[in-house]
Design an enzyme around this catalytic site. Sequence first.
Site, PDB file in Angstrom:
ATOM      1  N   CYS A 131       6.808  -1.204  -0.055  1.00  0.00           N
ATOM      2  CA  CYS A 131       5.433  -0.376  -0.049  1.00  0.00           C
ATOM      3  C   CYS A 131       4.147  -1.229  -0.077  1.00  0.00           C
ATOM      4  CB  CYS A 131       5.148   0.623  -1.149  1.00  0.00           C
ATOM      5  SG  CYS A 131       3.629   1.386  -1.192  1.00  0.00           S
ATOM      6  N   PHE A 132       4.367  -2.045  -0.618  1.00  0.00           N
ATOM      7  CA  PHE A 132       2.966  -2.891  -0.784  1.00  0.00           C
ATOM      8  C   PHE A 132       2.830  -4.036   0.345  1.00  0.00           C
ATOM      9  CE2 PHE A 132       2.614  -0.809  -4.664  1.00  0.00           C
ATOM     10  CZ  PHE A 132       1.205  -0.947  -4.972  1.00  0.00           C
TER      11      PHE A 132
END
Length: 278
Positions: A150-151
């Site tokens: 995600c990041f």
Amino acid sequence: MTKEKWRFIDSGNCSPSYNMALDEALLDWHSDGRIPPTIRFYGWNPATLSIGYFQKVEKEIDLAKVEEHCLGFVRRPTGGRGVLHEHELTYSVIVTEEHPEMPKTVTEAYRVISEGILKGFQGLGLEAYFAVPRTEEERNSLKNPRSAVCFDAPSWYELVVEGRKVAGSAQTRQKGVILQHGSILLDLDEDKLFSLFKYPNERVKERMQRAFKSKAVAINEISKNRITLEMAKEAFKKGFETGLNIELEPYVLSEEETQYVEKLAKERYENKEWNFKR
């Protein structure tokens, strides 16, 4: 002028299935008009890998590593990519699409809700700002995420400090209600995070992990003072009140509500068909 009162729930550390079930239940209850708009803070016990609604487990996730690290595992009802929930404050916002302050488009509603997170970071003394993809290339890269992590990159109106992403959020709209939830990283074990995903080879993994360091960062890596979970809770609670111009009223679930959430957790979010279906 009196501020609109929203409900505030701090549910502490809960199981992965309970966390997702409670977010879903809040969405349903708000849709039925049983509860006002709600903001919730929570943590995870055990630490958990959550994956986005559309992710393919077999193709993207190394389940042996998830087990080796004694992590929980759950599929979110929202999109986005894999998140390791460990040293973080997790939040969710539940509000009707018809709310007068909520823009109609997902992107703009995301910005309005995230104003509360922005103010929270500022309350902790961090100069956060919204990431806005400026070039055609940046906009296109959002449509074709290279990584299951995600990041890995900031998307529209993601929160950024010193050019690196500090909060990851996802949104779904169901039954006329917006559910946005996300992670505010206090600390991050990058090696553990990157061990949880599948890669074509070791070289690709190393390259992606190196690139990740330049794109994402945890609060305590950049804050002058060590930020505890309690400090973060206080700052982001105030941040949401300021950013959304609301008053938050603490609420504890009734026994009946808790039983409903536990039933939903068992039936859906502990169900292998839900978690591994893609």
